[in-house]
Design an enzyme around this catalytic site. Structure first.
Site, PDB file in Angstrom:
ATOM      1  N   PRO A  10       0.783  -1.231   0.000  1.00  0.00           N
ATOM      2  CA  PRO A  10       0.000   0.000   0.000  1.00  0.00           C
ATOM      3  C   PRO A  10       0.816   1.283   0.000  1.00  0.00           C
ATOM      4  CG  PRO A  10      -0.217  -1.196   2.080  1.00  0.00           C
ATOM      5  CD  PRO A  10       0.479  -2.104   1.133  1.00  0.00           C
ATOM      6  N   ARG A  18       5.476  12.557  -2.250  1.00  0.00           N
ATOM      7  CA  ARG A  18       5.573  13.078  -0.874  1.00  0.00           C
ATOM      8  C   ARG A  18       6.742  12.406  -0.160  1.00  0.00           C
ATOM      9  NH1 ARG A  18       1.532  11.043   2.072  1.00  0.00           N
ATOM     10  NH2 ARG A  18       2.248  12.210   3.864  1.00  0.00           N
ATOM     11  N   TYR A  23      11.758   8.541   1.329  1.00  0.00           N
ATOM     12  CA  TYR A  23      11.628   7.494   0.304  1.00  0.00           C
ATOM     13  C   TYR A  23      12.338   7.821  -1.006  1.00  0.00           C
ATOM     14  CZ  TYR A  23       8.114   5.794   3.557  1.00  0.00           C
ATOM     15  OH  TYR A  23       7.479   5.336   4.692  1.00  0.00           O
ATOM     16  N   ASN A  74       8.149  -5.605  -1.364  1.00  0.00           N
ATOM     17  CA  ASN A  74       8.098  -4.500  -0.411  1.00  0.00           C
ATOM     18  C   ASN A  74       6.664  -4.468   0.113  1.00  0.00           C
ATOM     19  OD1 ASN A  74       7.990  -2.188   1.085  1.00  0.00           O
ATOM     20  ND2 ASN A  74       9.120  -0.923  -0.392  1.00  0.00           N
ATOM     21  N   GLU A  98      12.822  -9.709   0.949  1.00  0.00           N
ATOM     22  CA  GLU A  98      12.045  -8.561   1.447  1.00  0.00           C
ATOM     23  C   GLU A  98      12.866  -7.300   1.185  1.00  0.00           C
ATOM     24  OE1 GLU A  98      11.664  -8.725   5.699  1.00  0.00           O
ATOM     25  OE2 GLU A  98      10.577  -6.820   5.821  1.00  0.00           O
ATOM     26  N   ARG A 107      13.654   3.994  12.282  1.00  0.00           N
ATOM     27  CA  ARG A 107      12.476   4.864  12.299  1.00  0.00           C
ATOM     28  C   ARG A 107      11.597   4.581  13.544  1.00  0.00           C
ATOM     29  NH1 ARG A 107       9.753   4.715   6.634  1.00  0.00           N
ATOM     30  NH2 ARG A 107       8.703   6.537   7.544  1.00  0.00           N
TER      31      ARG A 107
HETATM   32  O1  CA2 Z   1      10.766   1.898   3.422  1.00  0.00           O
HETATM   33  C1  CA2 Z   1       9.899   1.202   2.864  1.00  0.00           C
HETATM   34  O2  CA2 Z   1      10.020   0.773   1.729  1.00  0.00           O
HETATM   35  C2  CA2 Z   1       8.581   0.924   3.588  1.00  0.00           C
HETATM   36  O3  CA2 Z   1       8.168  -0.409   3.265  1.00  0.00           O
HETATM   37  C3  CA2 Z   1       7.591   1.932   3.070  1.00  0.00           C
HETATM   38  C4  CA2 Z   1       6.233   1.872   3.766  1.00  0.00           C
HETATM   39  C5  CA2 Z   1       6.399   1.902   5.280  1.00  0.00           C
HETATM   40  O4  CA2 Z   1       5.128   1.685   5.903  1.00  0.00           O
HETATM   41  C6  CA2 Z   1       7.368   0.848   5.772  1.00  0.00           C
HETATM   42  O5  CA2 Z   1       7.515   1.011   7.168  1.00  0.00           O
HETATM   43  C7  CA2 Z   1       8.723   1.006   5.100  1.00  0.00           C
HETATM   44  C8  CA2 Z   1       5.338   3.056   3.418  1.00  0.00           C
HETATM   45  C9  CA2 Z   1       5.173   3.348   1.986  1.00  0.00           C
HETATM   46  C10 CA2 Z   1       4.501   4.689   1.868  1.00  0.00           C
HETATM   47  O6  CA2 Z   1       4.758   5.189   0.598  1.00  0.00           O
HETATM   48  C11 CA2 Z   1       4.656   6.528   0.402  1.00  0.00           C
HETATM   49  C12 CA2 Z   1       4.628   6.925  -0.902  1.00  0.00           C
HETATM   50  C13 CA2 Z   1       4.574   8.263  -1.192  1.00  0.00           C
HETATM   51  C14 CA2 Z   1       4.549   9.196  -0.202  1.00  0.00           C
HETATM   52  C15 CA2 Z   1       4.580   8.784   1.098  1.00  0.00           C
HETATM   53  C16 CA2 Z   1       4.628   7.436   1.407  1.00  0.00           C
END
Ligand code: CA2
Length: 145
Positions: A10, A18, A23, A74, A98, A107
């Site tokens: 998700p 963002r 990221y 992911n 993974e 974090r």
């Molecule tokens: O660091 C990663 O790849 C995560 O899997 C990303 C997830 C987060 O819940 C995990 O803890 C670590 C969140 C993805 C959110 O994606 C976004 C995309 C655009 C803007 C903000 C967030």
């Protein structure tokens, strides 16, 4: 040529829009292109998918198990709490890596738990897009072992 499923959970479809400080600025389309280029170099087909739906993601994991396809995943926030995804991944029949763009261990505390790690061959986290490329290289190595 073996095909690797690169599955994304998700919100990852919103990458680039963002929180670039966490990221990076690459979009999922940029990640797809980088993985396809490296896949071609490694002799691997790449099928990258993203969903915000846990059931759809689990369906893809079942498909990979049935077809004996290696998986890079992911799981995004599902990483931290989805026992259903974990149980599906545990049925794998091929290598599983993974991957995370950020380093969840550095974090918030809720990100320190991965319910997925224990059923994967390994985890790559904290290197942005490069995490995916390192994971693909790991899959290539596991397939040739
Ligand atoms: O660091 C990663 O790849 C995560 O899997 C990303 C997830 C987060 O819940 C995990 O803890 C670590 C969140 C993805 C959110 O994606 C976004 C995309 C655009 C803007 C903000 C967030």
């Amino acid at each position: 040529m073996p095909t690797v499923l690169i599955l994304n959970g998700p919100n990852l479809g919103r990458l680039g829009s963002r929180e670039p400080e966490i990221y990076g600025s690459a979009t999922l389309a940029d990640i797809t292109a980088a993985c396809q280029d490296l896949g071609a170099e490694l002799g691997l087909g790449v099928d990258l998918r993203q969903t915000d739906d846990e059931a759809e993601l689990i369906g893809w994991v079942h498909e990979a198990a049935e077809l004996r396809l290696p998986v890079v995943i992911n799981p995004a926030a599902f990483t931290h709490y989805s026992y259903a995804l974990r149980d599906a991944l545990a049925m794998r029949t091929a290598p599983l890596v993974e991957v995370h763009l950020s380093n969840p261990a550095a974090r918030e505390s809720f990100r320190h738990t991965s319910v997925v790690s224990a059923v994967a061959d390994g985890t790559v986290a904290g290197f942005g897009v490069e995490s995916y490329l390192l994971a693909l290289r790991a899959i290539a190595q596991l397939l040739s072992a």
